[in-house]
Design an enzyme around this catalytic site. Structure first.
Site, short mmCIF file in Angstrom:
data_model
loop_
_atom_site.label_atom_id
_atom_site.label_comp_id
_atom_site.label_asym_id
_atom_site.label_seq_id
_atom_site.Cartn_x
_atom_site.Cartn_y
_atom_site.Cartn_z
N HIS A 1 0.85 -1.18 0.00
CA HIS A 1 0.00 0.00 0.00
C HIS A 1 0.89 1.23 0.00
O HIS A 1 1.94 1.22 0.62
CB HIS A 1 -0.91 0.02 1.24
CG HIS A 1 -2.07 0.93 1.09
ND1 HIS A 1 -1.96 2.28 1.34
CD2 HIS A 1 -3.33 0.71 0.67
CE1 HIS A 1 -3.13 2.84 1.09
NE2 HIS A 1 -3.98 1.91 0.67
N ASP B 1 -8.07 -4.97 0.00
CA ASP B 1 -8.60 -5.78 -1.09
C ASP B 1 -8.24 -7.25 -1.01
O ASP B 1 -8.74 -8.06 -1.78
CB ASP B 1 -8.11 -5.23 -2.44
CG ASP B 1 -8.81 -3.94 -2.76
OD1 ASP B 1 -10.00 -3.84 -2.45
OD2 ASP B 1 -8.17 -3.04 -3.32
#
Ligand code: ACO
Length: 428
Positions: free
Chosen positions: A307, A364
């Protein structure tokens, strides 16, 4: 006395104001630097650039904190409903019972979409990607709603467009799903709450007595809350920058939907499930796929890992992993891809490649498994992300307008050819 930073270029020193946020984040304000010195700052991908001052979402990627308007994501996911969180993001405070009721009531009275939109919707070939349909349909709402384009809308008029957009988004998302099956659309039942109504329009039958399992509604609420905002990410920055040109709300949100589509952003949830499926079909050898992800000559990346801002863990991933276990157990589903996901996570979290680069599962990594359990096909996942992110985009758009932010227009450092002489085409 307020703090300043000093920048020395050659024999000149420039004093730059230091700005401190309410959570102690510090920034050097370079907005006047070019006027003072002729220099711009260069930060490709805006990895270290604050584009705005915002009071909506705070996150600390180093320690894994995420808060909406000061409330922790853990508390909101545990106790709140999606529509309550939408209110919080857009208006700044948790609603009273009356305010929430009025908000739900107003939304429920705008869920119908102009019937002529269906003609345009029918024109999409069956099998066309849901995100392409969604961004076009949301952009088209402005064209079907000329009142929204009137210059100088009042605050009440803007608020009405916000309500309409939240209401119509759920109807449009359900249309897109129904179309993928070749089924007729289901009209909203406005007595139902927002999420139940959405699940009814999506999975219900055209009978009055369709029941939507509260377990499913609760899981969906949680997923939507976890996706509701994430400060200045790619799609949100897109919404703000498009809105800064004074483009209407629908055009700005449609642009955000397009930005979300990419597999490095919202499209990752679809990519994760496709990856897990591929690993399963390949025999489930997670070590092989971890090795591929580490191999710089192999374009494969472990989707759902890493991320831009979380460098410890993504707090949303923790909540989703637990929700994933719960919902699969409650629905009595035994999903082999969940086992593969957990194994991949375990191997990666102990592998120096991932540890050194601070790569952890993101929101996700597990969300797609829940969407599958709820009955959604993979190419709908990113559309569901957009449904969840809508209140965040709206809140950010509204804040950008309220702050009277100037049109977004970055600078560049030109590195192309300098002076060339035009030559006739026959002589090249
Ligand atoms: N698998 C393998 N290696 C990875 C991964 C991954 N998923 N993510 C990053 N790396 C490696 C890079 O190859 C790079 O290695 P290097 O330093 O040896 O060159 C290093 O980690 C840093 O990666 P960057 O791409 O520079 O990190 P950045 O912050 O720019 O990218 C991103 C973040 C785009 C999320 C990236 O981690 C990625 O592509 N992840 C997979 C896609 C994904 O899950 N996206 C969803 C993000 S969450 C969201 O949008 C809701």
């Amino acid at each position: 006395m307020s703090e300043t930073a000093q920048l020395k270029i050659g024999d000149k020193t420039y004093d730059l104001p230091v700005i401190e946020g309410t959570e102690g984040e510090k920034a050097i304000d370079i907005s006047k630097l070019r006027d003072q010195s002729g220099y711009v700052t260069l930060d490709i991908g805006y990895k270290n650039t604050g584009a705005t001052k915002s009071a909506i979402t705070f996150l600390d990627g180093e320690v894994g904190i995420l808060k909406y308007r000061g409330y922790s994501i853990e508390q909101l996911a545990e106790n709140s409903s999606f529509i309550e969180v939408a209110y919080l993001l857009i208006y700044g405070n948790l609603p009273t019972a009356e305010q929430l009721q009025a908000f739900e009531f107003e939304i429920s009275h705008h869920t119908l979409v102009h019937e002529d939109m269906k003609k345009f919707f029918d024109g999409f070939p069956s099998g066309s990607h849901p995100m392409g349909q969604l961004s076009s349909l949301i952009g088209a709402l402005a064209a079907f709603n000329p009142a929204s384009l009137k210059p100088g809308l009042t605050a009440e008029e803007v608020n009405l467009e916000i309500i309409k957009l939240i209401a119509k988004m759920s109807t449009i998302v359900s249309w897109i799903y129904k179309k993928s099956l070749g089924h007729p659309v289901i009209y909203p039942r406005n007595k139902l709450d927002y999420v139940t109504n959405f699940m009814y329009m999506t999975f219900g039958q055209r009978t009055e007595d369709t029941e939507i399992d509260p377990v499913v509604v609760s899981a969906m609420n949680k997923l939507l809350i976890l996706h509701a905002d994430h400060e200045q990410n790619c799609s949100t920055s897109t919404v703000r920058i498009v809105g800064s040109s004074d483009a209407n709300l629908y055009a700005s949100i449609s642009a955000g939907i397009s930005a979300l589509w990419g597999p490095l952003h919202g499209g990752a949830n679809q990519a994760v499930v496709e990856m897990l499926q591929q690993i399963k079909e390949d025999g489930g050898d997670t070590d092989k796929w971890i090795a591929k992800a580490k191999d710089k000559n192999d374009p494969f990346r472990l989707m759902g890992f890493g991320h831009r801002v979380y460098k410890n863990f993504d707090p949303r991933a923790k909540i989703i992993k637990k929700a994933c276990d719960d919902i699969l157990e409650k629905l009595g589903i035994n999903d082999e891809t969940l086992e593969i996901a957990k194994k991949l996570e375990e191997v990666a979290l102990n592998d120096p490649y991932f540890v050194e680069r601070k790569l952890y599962p993101n929101v996700d990594f597990y969300s797609g498994i829940i969407y599958t359990a709820l009955g959604f096909p993979t190419d709908m996942f990113t559309v569901l992300f957009a449904l969840g992110r809508l209140p965040g985009w709206i809140a950010q758009w509204k804040e950008m307008k309220a702050n009277k932010e100037p049109i977004g227009r970055p600078r560049q450092v030109y590195v192309g050819e300098t002076n060339r002489e035009y030559t006739d085409i026959k002589k090249r």
